[in-house]
Design a protein around this motif. Structure first.
Motif, PDB file in Angstrom:
ATOM      1  N   GLN A 120       5.396  22.487  54.815  1.00  0.00           N
ATOM      2  CA  GLN A 120       6.525  23.010  55.569  1.00  0.00           C
ATOM      3  C   GLN A 120       5.998  24.060  56.523  1.00  0.00           C
ATOM      4  O   GLN A 120       5.023  24.755  56.201  1.00  0.00           O
ATOM      5  CB  GLN A 120       7.560  23.678  54.656  1.00  0.00           C
ATOM      6  CG  GLN A 120       8.191  22.799  53.613  1.00  0.00           C
ATOM      7  CD  GLN A 120       9.203  23.579  52.792  1.00  0.00           C
ATOM      8  OE1 GLN A 120      10.310  23.854  53.231  1.00  0.00           O
ATOM      9  NE2 GLN A 120       8.809  23.964  51.585  1.00  0.00           N
ATOM     10  N   GLY A 121       6.623  24.177  57.666  1.00  0.00           N
ATOM     11  CA  GLY A 121       6.175  25.210  58.580  1.00  0.00           C
ATOM     12  C   GLY A 121       6.758  25.079  59.971  1.00  0.00           C
ATOM     13  O   GLY A 121       7.686  24.302  60.208  1.00  0.00           O
ATOM     14  N   TYR A 122       6.184  25.867  60.891  1.00  0.00           N
ATOM     15  CA  TYR A 122       6.656  25.933  62.270  1.00  0.00           C
ATOM     16  C   TYR A 122       5.656  25.247  63.203  1.00  0.00           C
ATOM     17  O   TYR A 122       4.442  25.402  63.050  1.00  0.00           O
ATOM     18  CB  TYR A 122       6.813  27.392  62.700  1.00  0.00           C
ATOM     19  CG  TYR A 122       7.762  28.195  61.843  1.00  0.00           C
ATOM     20  CD1 TYR A 122       9.141  28.089  62.000  1.00  0.00           C
ATOM     21  CD2 TYR A 122       7.276  29.059  60.864  1.00  0.00           C
ATOM     22  CE1 TYR A 122      10.021  28.831  61.209  1.00  0.00           C
ATOM     23  CE2 TYR A 122       8.142  29.805  60.069  1.00  0.00           C
ATOM     24  CZ  TYR A 122       9.514  29.690  60.245  1.00  0.00           C
ATOM     25  OH  TYR A 122      10.371  30.425  59.453  1.00  0.00           O
ATOM     26  N   ALA A 161      15.935  24.874  63.630  1.00  0.00           N
ATOM     27  CA  ALA A 161      15.762  25.355  62.263  1.00  0.00           C
ATOM     28  C   ALA A 161      16.474  24.443  61.268  1.00  0.00           C
ATOM     29  O   ALA A 161      16.520  23.228  61.449  1.00  0.00           O
ATOM     30  CB  ALA A 161      16.263  26.796  62.168  1.00  0.00           C
ATOM     31  N   CYS A 162      17.043  25.017  60.208  1.00  0.00           N
ATOM     32  CA  CYS A 162      17.677  24.242  59.134  1.00  0.00           C
ATOM     33  C   CYS A 162      19.179  24.498  59.072  1.00  0.00           C
ATOM     34  O   CYS A 162      19.626  25.628  59.276  1.00  0.00           O
ATOM     35  CB  CYS A 162      17.067  24.613  57.787  1.00  0.00           C
ATOM     36  SG  CYS A 162      15.325  24.250  57.657  1.00  0.00           S
ATOM     37  N   CYS A 168      15.308  25.698  53.119  1.00  0.00           N
ATOM     38  CA  CYS A 168      14.484  26.251  54.198  1.00  0.00           C
ATOM     39  C   CYS A 168      15.255  27.249  55.059  1.00  0.00           C
ATOM     40  O   CYS A 168      14.645  28.123  55.697  1.00  0.00           O
ATOM     41  CB  CYS A 168      13.925  25.131  55.068  1.00  0.00           C
ATOM     42  SG  CYS A 168      15.137  23.885  55.564  1.00  0.00           S
ATOM     43  N   ILE A 172      13.663  30.764  56.373  1.00  0.00           N
ATOM     44  CA  ILE A 172      13.599  31.101  57.798  1.00  0.00           C
ATOM     45  C   ILE A 172      14.336  32.410  58.076  1.00  0.00           C
ATOM     46  O   ILE A 172      13.848  33.266  58.827  1.00  0.00           O
ATOM     47  CB  ILE A 172      14.169  29.951  58.652  1.00  0.00           C
ATOM     48  CG1 ILE A 172      13.250  28.724  58.553  1.00  0.00           C
ATOM     49  CG2 ILE A 172      14.329  30.374  60.112  1.00  0.00           C
ATOM     50  CD1 ILE A 172      13.814  27.461  59.184  1.00  0.00           C
ATOM     51  N   TYR A 212      11.029  23.866  63.129  1.00  0.00           N
ATOM     52  CA  TYR A 212      10.607  23.827  61.726  1.00  0.00           C
ATOM     53  C   TYR A 212      10.627  22.365  61.277  1.00  0.00           C
ATOM     54  O   TYR A 212      11.502  21.591  61.678  1.00  0.00           O
ATOM     55  CB  TYR A 212      11.582  24.625  60.851  1.00  0.00           C
ATOM     56  CG  TYR A 212      11.528  24.198  59.393  1.00  0.00           C
ATOM     57  CD1 TYR A 212      10.628  24.786  58.510  1.00  0.00           C
ATOM     58  CD2 TYR A 212      12.357  23.182  58.903  1.00  0.00           C
ATOM     59  CE1 TYR A 212      10.553  24.358  57.177  1.00  0.00           C
ATOM     60  CE2 TYR A 212      12.290  22.757  57.587  1.00  0.00           C
ATOM     61  CZ  TYR A 212      11.386  23.351  56.732  1.00  0.00           C
ATOM     62  OH  TYR A 212      11.318  22.923  55.430  1.00  0.00           O
ATOM     63  N   THR A 213       9.661  21.990  60.444  1.00  0.00           N
ATOM     64  CA  THR A 213       9.743  20.686  59.801  1.00  0.00           C
ATOM     65  C   THR A 213       9.001  20.714  58.481  1.00  0.00           C
ATOM     66  O   THR A 213       8.391  21.713  58.106  1.00  0.00           O
ATOM     67  CB  THR A 213       9.219  19.545  60.703  1.00  0.00           C
ATOM     68  OG1 THR A 213       9.737  18.304  60.222  1.00  0.00           O
ATOM     69  CG2 THR A 213       7.697  19.472  60.725  1.00  0.00           C
ATOM     70  N   TRP A 214       9.054  19.600  57.799  1.00  0.00           N
ATOM     71  CA  TRP A 214       8.346  19.437  56.541  1.00  0.00           C
ATOM     72  C   TRP A 214       7.660  18.072  56.563  1.00  0.00           C
ATOM     73  O   TRP A 214       7.896  17.249  57.446  1.00  0.00           O
ATOM     74  CB  TRP A 214       9.315  19.537  55.358  1.00  0.00           C
ATOM     75  CG  TRP A 214      10.286  18.394  55.275  1.00  0.00           C
ATOM     76  CD1 TRP A 214      10.181  17.267  54.534  1.00  0.00           C
ATOM     77  CD2 TRP A 214      11.547  18.275  55.973  1.00  0.00           C
ATOM     78  NE1 TRP A 214      11.278  16.443  54.722  1.00  0.00           N
ATOM     79  CE2 TRP A 214      12.134  17.047  55.608  1.00  0.00           C
ATOM     80  CE3 TRP A 214      12.228  19.106  56.881  1.00  0.00           C
ATOM     81  CZ2 TRP A 214      13.353  16.619  56.112  1.00  0.00           C
ATOM     82  CZ3 TRP A 214      13.445  18.680  57.384  1.00  0.00           C
ATOM     83  CH2 TRP A 214      14.001  17.450  56.992  1.00  0.00           C
ATOM     84  N   TRP A 231       0.747  23.149  64.354  1.00  0.00           N
ATOM     85  CA  TRP A 231       1.275  24.050  63.336  1.00  0.00           C
ATOM     86  C   TRP A 231       0.808  25.459  63.665  1.00  0.00           C
ATOM     87  O   TRP A 231      -0.354  25.676  64.034  1.00  0.00           O
ATOM     88  CB  TRP A 231       0.739  23.693  61.957  1.00  0.00           C
ATOM     89  CG  TRP A 231       1.114  22.350  61.416  1.00  0.00           C
ATOM     90  CD1 TRP A 231       0.417  21.181  61.569  1.00  0.00           C
ATOM     91  CD2 TRP A 231       2.242  22.031  60.586  1.00  0.00           C
ATOM     92  NE1 TRP A 231       1.043  20.153  60.898  1.00  0.00           N
ATOM     93  CE2 TRP A 231       2.160  20.641  60.284  1.00  0.00           C
ATOM     94  CE3 TRP A 231       3.300  22.780  60.061  1.00  0.00           C
ATOM     95  CZ2 TRP A 231       3.102  19.990  59.492  1.00  0.00           C
ATOM     96  CZ3 TRP A 231       4.241  22.132  59.276  1.00  0.00           C
ATOM     97  CH2 TRP A 231       4.145  20.758  58.995  1.00  0.00           C
TER      98      TRP A 231
END
Length: 345
Positions: A120-122, A161-162, A168, A172, A212-214, A231
């Protein structure tokens, strides 16, 4: 019918040969006579792995029922009780706090579907990360970076974002607070699928994107890390309350397409693992061995997830994806089955 034909020796002269053929055929299907009750996670990015494992057990002779779609805590309680036998969707250590008391007395993790695969991250457009030398969230405090990623002209960089209620979203929000980014980044919390579709369209038009994703996920198949996006780091590891035991899982080495190695993702990196009832494993060592050797490249899951996102998400579609994957990976697939058959009683 074929097994019966093989096992019947027509004459005394062929009796020995017939017996040997019978044993050989039975060894190909060592799970024959055993009914298996699998479960499946509610997120469809895990459906492909489940279908592949189910197919493997079927080829080993097991009768595998259709999986029950269960929420995480319900699955872990059910597998401990023996109401279901296994699933392929364990994310650890992220799922640790969802396990019932004394869980490991009755169930266990087996093998790695993808070790360190639950990322997970940006991410940021590579072109603009290079242009503005973006390495971490801290770089979005710079005026020229905020301006480049500010689509609605509110003075903040827009982050896909989420939606509210997702795990998440909490992380965030925590990052915006602890890194002092509330005046610099605007997290967009609309429908993730719609927001990402908009982000991809913007990327295709040459505009900068920040999201953001995973993984596993279709997003990083559509936009490949290292080529289209990168990333980036968080400024420092500052875990959300409740994440402290997994502090060492927020920095990871070997992330493809990251701006640095190791990368401070700021989210817990999970191992995706099969979780099964202990009694089931003890009674079925063939199934356990298949679970132990089964592992997938993250890129293969991302590719299949992309096909689902593009509309190929029916049961028939997923079974076809399984057929095609096996056809492309015949040697690996047969090696897994051979390994499992070796432990047949």
């Amino acid at each position: 019918m074929m097994l019966k034909k093989i096992c019947i020796a027509a004459t005394v002269a062929t009796l020995t040969f017939g017996s040997m053929a019978c044993v050989q055929a039975e060894n190909m299907k060592p799970g024959k006579g055993v009914t298996v009750n699998p479960a499946r996670a509610t997120w469809n990015t895990g459906f492909f792995q489940e279908a592949l494992v189910r197919r493997g057990l079927e080829e080993l002779g097991f009768k595998v029922k259709s999986p029950k779609d269960l929420q995480n805590p319900i699955f872990y309680k059910s597998v401990a009780l023996g109401d279901v036998d296994y699933w392929t969707n364990g994310w650890f250590p992220i799922h640790n706090d969802q396990l019932p008391k004394d869980f490991y007395d009755k169930a266990e993790k087996v093998g790695y579907v993808v070790k360190a695969g639950g990322l997970q991250g940006y991410l940021v457009s590579k072109k603009y990360a290079d242009q503005y030398d973006i390495k971490s969230l801290d770089d979005f405090k710079r005026d020229e970076v905020k301006k480049a990623f500010d689509k609605n002209r509110d003075g903040k960089a827009d982050l896909t974002a989420c939606p509210p209620g997702w795990g998440c979203e909490k992380v965030i929000t925590h990052h915006m607070e602890v890194y002092g980014l509330e005046d610099d980044i605007n997290p967009i919390k609309a429908s993730y699928e719609a927001s990402m579709a908009s982000a991809i369209a913007a990327h295709m038009s040459g505009e900068p994107i920040f999201f953001y994703t995973w993984a596993p996920n279709w997003t990083i198949f559509k936009m490949k890390p290292g080529k289209d996006v990168v990333w980036i780091n968080v400024p420092e590891i500052n875990p959300t309350p409740g994440q402290v035991p997994a502090l060492d899982r927020m920095t990871v080495s070997g992330v493809e397409g990251a701006v640095s190695d190791p990368t401070k993702l700021g989210f817990v990196v999970a191992d995706i693992q099969i979780v099964a009832n202990k009694k089931f494993l003890e009674k079925n060592p063939v199934a356990k061995r298949f679970f132990e050797v089964f592992t997938l490249p993250l890129s293969d899951i991302n590719e299949q997830n992309t096909r689902m996102n593009d509309g190929e998400k029916s049961k028939k579609d997923i079974e076809r994806h399984v057929d095609e994957w096996i056809a492309k990976n015949t040697d690996k697939w047969n090696a897994w089955l051979t390994e499992a058959r070796k432990v047949a009683n």
